[in-house]
Motif scaffolding. Sequence first.
Motif, mmCIF file in Angstrom:
data_model
loop_
_atom_site.group_PDB
_atom_site.id
_atom_site.type_symbol
_atom_site.label_atom_id
_atom_site.label_comp_id
_atom_site.label_asym_id
_atom_site.label_seq_id
_atom_site.Cartn_x
_atom_site.Cartn_y
_atom_site.Cartn_z
ATOM 1 N N THR A 14 -2.354 3.304 10.367
ATOM 2 C CA THR A 14 -3.542 3.596 9.555
ATOM 3 C C THR A 14 -4.357 2.322 9.429
ATOM 4 O O THR A 14 -3.812 1.211 9.469
ATOM 5 C CB THR A 14 -3.199 4.123 8.143
ATOM 6 N N PHE A 92 1.143 0.872 8.090
ATOM 7 C CA PHE A 92 0.088 1.262 7.165
ATOM 8 C C PHE A 92 -0.786 0.055 6.846
ATOM 9 O O PHE A 92 -0.484 -0.716 5.938
ATOM 10 C CB PHE A 92 0.703 1.882 5.910
ATOM 11 N N ALA A 94 -4.165 0.414 6.419
ATOM 12 C CA ALA A 94 -5.409 0.842 5.760
ATOM 13 C C ALA A 94 -5.498 0.290 4.347
ATOM 14 O O ALA A 94 -4.487 0.100 3.676
ATOM 15 C CB ALA A 94 -5.481 2.371 5.727
ATOM 16 N N VAL A 96 -6.464 1.694 1.392
ATOM 17 C CA VAL A 96 -6.751 3.002 0.786
ATOM 18 C C VAL A 96 -7.291 2.790 -0.625
ATOM 19 O O VAL A 96 -6.724 1.998 -1.389
ATOM 20 C CB VAL A 96 -5.459 3.843 0.737
ATOM 21 N N ASP A 98 -7.642 3.116 -4.377
ATOM 22 C CA ASP A 98 -6.643 3.515 -5.360
ATOM 23 C C ASP A 98 -7.076 4.749 -6.148
ATOM 24 O O ASP A 98 -6.240 5.528 -6.585
ATOM 25 C CB ASP A 98 -6.380 2.356 -6.326
ATOM 26 N N PRO A 125 -3.188 9.623 -3.705
ATOM 27 C CA PRO A 125 -1.793 9.587 -3.263
ATOM 28 C C PRO A 125 -1.501 8.267 -2.565
ATOM 29 O O PRO A 125 -2.374 7.713 -1.899
ATOM 30 C CB PRO A 125 -1.711 10.750 -2.268
ATOM 31 N N ASP A 126 -0.291 7.760 -2.727
ATOM 32 C CA ASP A 126 0.134 6.554 -2.005
ATOM 33 C C ASP A 126 0.759 7.015 -0.682
ATOM 34 O O ASP A 126 1.887 7.512 -0.650
ATOM 35 C CB ASP A 126 1.135 5.753 -2.838
ATOM 36 N N ILE A 127 0.004 6.847 0.388
ATOM 37 C CA ILE A 127 0.397 7.403 1.687
ATOM 38 C C ILE A 127 1.653 6.707 2.205
ATOM 39 O O ILE A 127 2.599 7.347 2.672
ATOM 40 C CB ILE A 127 -0.772 7.282 2.692
ATOM 41 N N GLY A 144 4.467 -1.686 5.672
ATOM 42 C CA GLY A 144 3.277 -1.733 4.833
ATOM 43 C C GLY A 144 2.724 -3.144 4.756
ATOM 44 O O GLY A 144 3.349 -4.110 5.213
ATOM 45 N N PHE A 145 1.555 -3.261 4.170
ATOM 46 C CA PHE A 145 0.937 -4.561 3.920
ATOM 47 C C PHE A 145 0.872 -4.806 2.422
ATOM 48 O O PHE A 145 0.844 -3.863 1.631
ATOM 49 C CB PHE A 145 -0.482 -4.601 4.504
ATOM 50 N N LYS A 159 7.130 -4.974 -4.131
ATOM 51 C CA LYS A 159 6.369 -3.854 -3.556
ATOM 52 C C LYS A 159 7.183 -3.137 -2.489
ATOM 53 O O LYS A 159 7.179 -1.914 -2.409
ATOM 54 C CB LYS A 159 5.048 -4.377 -2.975
ATOM 55 N N LYS A 163 7.928 0.799 -2.923
ATOM 56 C CA LYS A 163 7.366 1.775 -1.980
ATOM 57 C C LYS A 163 8.444 2.375 -1.085
ATOM 58 O O LYS A 163 8.218 3.385 -0.434
ATOM 59 C CB LYS A 163 6.309 1.098 -1.118
HETATM 60 O O1 C5P Z 1 -0.109 -0.774 -3.568
HETATM 61 P P1 C5P Z 1 -0.924 -1.509 -2.557
HETATM 62 O O2 C5P Z 1 -2.275 -0.884 -2.318
HETATM 63 O O3 C5P Z 1 -0.996 -2.979 -2.776
HETATM 64 O O4 C5P Z 1 -0.096 -1.329 -1.215
HETATM 65 C C1 C5P Z 1 -0.600 -1.711 0.023
HETATM 66 C C2 C5P Z 1 0.106 -0.960 1.108
HETATM 67 O O5 C5P Z 1 0.231 0.424 0.797
HETATM 68 C C3 C5P Z 1 -0.662 -0.990 2.416
HETATM 69 O O6 C5P Z 1 0.267 -0.904 3.482
HETATM 70 C C4 C5P Z 1 -1.520 0.274 2.321
HETATM 71 O O7 C5P Z 1 -1.917 0.733 3.605
HETATM 72 C C5 C5P Z 1 -0.580 1.238 1.636
HETATM 73 N N1 C5P Z 1 -1.242 2.228 0.765
HETATM 74 C C6 C5P Z 1 -1.279 3.565 1.138
HETATM 75 N N2 C5P Z 1 -1.863 4.488 0.298
HETATM 76 C C7 C5P Z 1 -2.395 4.103 -0.878
HETATM 77 C C8 C5P Z 1 -2.357 2.751 -1.267
HETATM 78 C C9 C5P Z 1 -1.785 1.832 -0.421
HETATM 79 O O8 C5P Z 1 -0.801 3.918 2.226
HETATM 80 N N3 C5P Z 1 -2.947 5.017 -1.666
#
Ligand code: C5P
Length: 224
Positions: A14, A92, A94, A96, A98, A125-127, A144-145, A159, A163
């Motif tokens: 993503t 991941f 992206a 995204v 919040d 949603p937290d993908i 993830g990042f 984190k 996650k």
């Molecule tokens: O919680 P935070 O945004 O700091 O986490 C960053 C990581 O979570 C990234 O890898 C980002 O692509 C992923 N993410 C996600 N969906 C969200 C928020 C963050 O996939 N809603």
Amino acid sequence: PDEGPLSGRHLLVTSGPTHEPIDPVRYIANRSSGAQGTAIAVALLRLGARVTFVTGPASAAPPEGAEVVKVETAAEMLAAVEAALPADAAVFAAAVADWRVETAQACKIKKRAGALPGLSLAENPDILARVAGMAVGRPDLVVGFAAETDEVISHATAKRARKGCDWILANDVSPGTGIMGGTENAVTLITAEGAEDWPRMSKRAVAARLADRLAEALGSSGGT
Ligand code: C5P
């Protein structure tokens, strides 16, 4: 190329920001360029992977040779990610949003003197967390990042646990590093084994190194 350490593998990436509509002409967004995510997809393709690239509206041109799925919102990104699975590994990258506007207006909100529109927000949603927590069909490696401005390693380690992902690439995005929107990145790879600092290098070099590590971790047998 279909020769390479990742040939026969399906990798999901993503990338980019998401746009969350307020009304038909306005949206909430962020400054992600999609540069790091695009570079990762390119590096994975070079190693022979089949890559599905789910991207929000980014300025970077999408990688040639990937299956590109363009989305606008976080909800659309989640749906596109779920539709793209199964994958051997998912990265991941992206940024995204919040929050989304709870009820986007169907018509342009009119400006009225002395009256400010109230925007009520809902959590997206937290993908990454969703995919990392899948009971069935979870990719073997979920990456993830974490963009942090302080206590990079401890925040990113927390984190990773929160996650439920396997690896976190943590970067210091403090003002003055020039990393956000720049061409270089300085990351720490956080795994179950601990934290590993990578020297400051181009986003392309970070991508190549990550792709090598993914190939090594996935090994040479199987494939989705
Ligand atoms: O919680 P935070 O945004 O700091 O986490 C960053 C990581 O979570 C990234 O890898 C980002 O692509 C992923 N993410 C996600 N969906 C969200 C928020 C963050 O996939 N809603």
